[in-house]
Motif scaffolding. Structure first.
Motif, mmCIF file in Angstrom:
data_model
loop_
_atom_site.group_PDB
_atom_site.id
_atom_site.type_symbol
_atom_site.label_atom_id
_atom_site.label_comp_id
_atom_site.label_asym_id
_atom_site.label_seq_id
_atom_site.Cartn_x
_atom_site.Cartn_y
_atom_site.Cartn_z
ATOM 1 N N THR A 41 0.834 -1.199 0.000
ATOM 2 C CA THR A 41 0.000 0.000 0.000
ATOM 3 C C THR A 41 0.866 1.244 0.000
ATOM 4 O O THR A 41 1.767 1.385 0.822
ATOM 5 N N LYS A 42 0.611 2.129 -0.948
ATOM 6 C CA LYS A 42 1.349 3.382 -1.012
ATOM 7 C C LYS A 42 0.819 4.317 0.058
ATOM 8 O O LYS A 42 -0.376 4.608 0.111
ATOM 9 N N GLU A 43 1.698 4.790 0.912
ATOM 10 C CA GLU A 43 1.283 5.635 2.028
ATOM 11 C C GLU A 43 1.114 7.094 1.595
ATOM 12 O O GLU A 43 1.682 7.541 0.600
ATOM 13 N N SER A 49 -6.407 5.100 -3.703
ATOM 14 C CA SER A 49 -5.850 3.888 -3.113
ATOM 15 C C SER A 49 -4.898 3.253 -4.119
ATOM 16 O O SER A 49 -5.288 2.968 -5.254
ATOM 17 N N VAL A 50 -3.655 3.054 -3.714
ATOM 18 C CA VAL A 50 -2.636 2.474 -4.588
ATOM 19 C C VAL A 50 -1.951 1.321 -3.874
ATOM 20 O O VAL A 50 -1.407 1.492 -2.786
ATOM 21 N N ARG A 51 -2.003 0.163 -4.504
ATOM 22 C CA ARG A 51 -1.240 -0.990 -4.036
ATOM 23 C C ARG A 51 -0.439 -1.504 -5.230
ATOM 24 O O ARG A 51 -1.027 -1.848 -6.260
ATOM 25 N N ASP A 52 0.878 -1.537 -5.108
ATOM 26 C CA ASP A 52 1.669 -1.954 -6.252
ATOM 27 C C ASP A 52 2.937 -2.687 -5.834
ATOM 28 O O ASP A 52 3.306 -2.721 -4.663
ATOM 29 N N ARG A 53 3.593 -3.290 -6.814
ATOM 30 C CA ARG A 53 4.893 -3.923 -6.628
ATOM 31 C C ARG A 53 5.614 -3.898 -7.962
ATOM 32 O O ARG A 53 4.987 -3.818 -9.025
ATOM 33 N N ARG A 54 6.949 -3.934 -7.914
ATOM 34 C CA ARG A 54 7.746 -3.962 -9.141
ATOM 35 C C ARG A 54 9.071 -4.653 -8.870
ATOM 36 O O ARG A 54 9.714 -4.390 -7.848
ATOM 37 N N ASP A 55 9.458 -5.534 -9.769
ATOM 38 C CA ASP A 55 10.781 -6.132 -9.753
ATOM 39 C C ASP A 55 11.679 -5.186 -10.542
ATOM 40 O O ASP A 55 11.664 -5.180 -11.769
ATOM 41 N N ASP A 56 12.453 -4.370 -9.840
ATOM 42 C CA ASP A 56 13.235 -3.335 -10.502
ATOM 43 C C ASP A 56 14.226 -3.906 -11.510
ATOM 44 O O ASP A 56 14.396 -3.356 -12.597
ATOM 45 N N ALA A 57 14.878 -4.988 -11.153
ATOM 46 C CA ALA A 57 15.872 -5.569 -12.057
ATOM 47 C C ALA A 57 15.207 -6.066 -13.341
ATOM 48 O O ALA A 57 15.705 -5.843 -14.450
ATOM 49 N N ALA A 58 14.065 -6.716 -13.191
ATOM 50 C CA ALA A 58 13.370 -7.243 -14.367
ATOM 51 C C ALA A 58 12.782 -6.126 -15.214
ATOM 52 O O ALA A 58 12.845 -6.167 -16.453
ATOM 53 N N SER A 59 12.201 -5.110 -14.584
ATOM 54 C CA SER A 59 11.599 -4.022 -15.348
ATOM 55 C C SER A 59 12.664 -3.202 -16.071
ATOM 56 O O SER A 59 12.396 -2.616 -17.132
#
Length: 261
Positions: A41-43, A49-59
């Motif tokens: 959850t993005k504070e 309302s924002v809930r996210d995730r990212r694999d920085d290396a893969a992206s």
């Protein structure tokens, strides 16, 4: 002391209403994403309302992307006409394309070595047209940018999206929702999906931020514009219409229905 409290009461009441009105609760998982594991959850975002995730290396390794047409989750738009749903899906496609094209190379067709952006509209709450019209008239006489919307006339958009690379691996994911405010700066509309259409732009912004690596700078738009099929990016007529009428009018914003694939 009592008189000062009485004079302050209306201000305190409006402030409390504004704070309560700007909060958007997270939408329930719609089951569209391949996985919801790792969503954070993005504070500090009361209005959205924002809930996210990212694999920085893969992206970081993703350059070429095909954007699949957005879809509607089952039961996401009950009581809303198909023609209005098509407008929302078309606007979501447009805004997602705009933001992705500023960070990746957008392809006109799928490619085996390219990533895919998958998007679903998971909930549309209609805008109350009659109340919105009354708000536009009332807000004309209220100084400043803050407007008031009657309770029960505010709409909502919720959507999910993911970035998937070759082999089906989810690189990034987003679950997003935004409700219009009773007290705030949301523009009323006579369109049944006026709020949802406006929030599509905010959703597109978040898709770009959530999917692109942190150190990837926003780039110039390619020539020809890969999103040209959705219409021109600049819509000065929409700004003028808002200024004159106090209303969001989809026709002046370049909104187009999603074209069946």
């Amino acid at each position: 002391m009592t008189q000062r409290l009485l004079r302050a009461a209306p201000v305190l009441l409006v402030s409390a209403l504004a704070l309560a009105a700007c909060q958007t609760a997270p939408a329930a998982n719609a089951g569209f994403l391949q996985t919801y594991d790792g969503l954070q959850t993005k504070e500090g975002t009361l209005r959205v309302s924002v809930r996210d995730r990212r694999d920085d290396a893969a992206s970081q390794g993703v350059e070429r992307v095909f954007i699949e047409p957005s879809v509607l989750s089952p039961g996401a738009a009950e009581g809303i006409a198909p023609v209005d749903v098509a407008l929302v899906l078309g606007e979501v496609d447009r805004q997602v394309c705009y933001e992705i094209s500023e960070r990746f190379t957008v392809l006109p067709a799928p490619a085996t070595d390219a990533a895919r952006v998958r998007t679903a509209v998971t909930r549309i709450v209609p805008t109350g047209a009659v109340g919105s019209g009354a708000s536009a008239v009332a807000n004309f006489f209220i100084p400043g940018p803050i407007g008031v919307r009657p309770p029960g006339t505010t709409g909502m958009l919720a959507a999910e999206a993911e970035l998937v690379i070759e082999g089906g691996t989810q690189v990034a994911a987003l679950a997003w929702a935004r409700s219009a405010n009773v007290v705030g700066m949301d523009t009323p509309s006579l369109s049944r999906v006026g709020d949802a259409l406006q929030f599509a732009e905010l959703f597109g912004d978040q898709v770009g931020d959530s999917f692109a690596p942190k150190d990837r700078a926003v780039r110039a738009i390619a020539t020809p514009d890969p999103c040209e099929r959705f219409g021109p990016r600049e819509q000065p007529g929409g700004f003028i219409t808002r200024a004159v009428t106090g209303l969001y009018v989809p026709e002046t914003q370049g909104v187009r229905s999603q074209t069946p694939q």
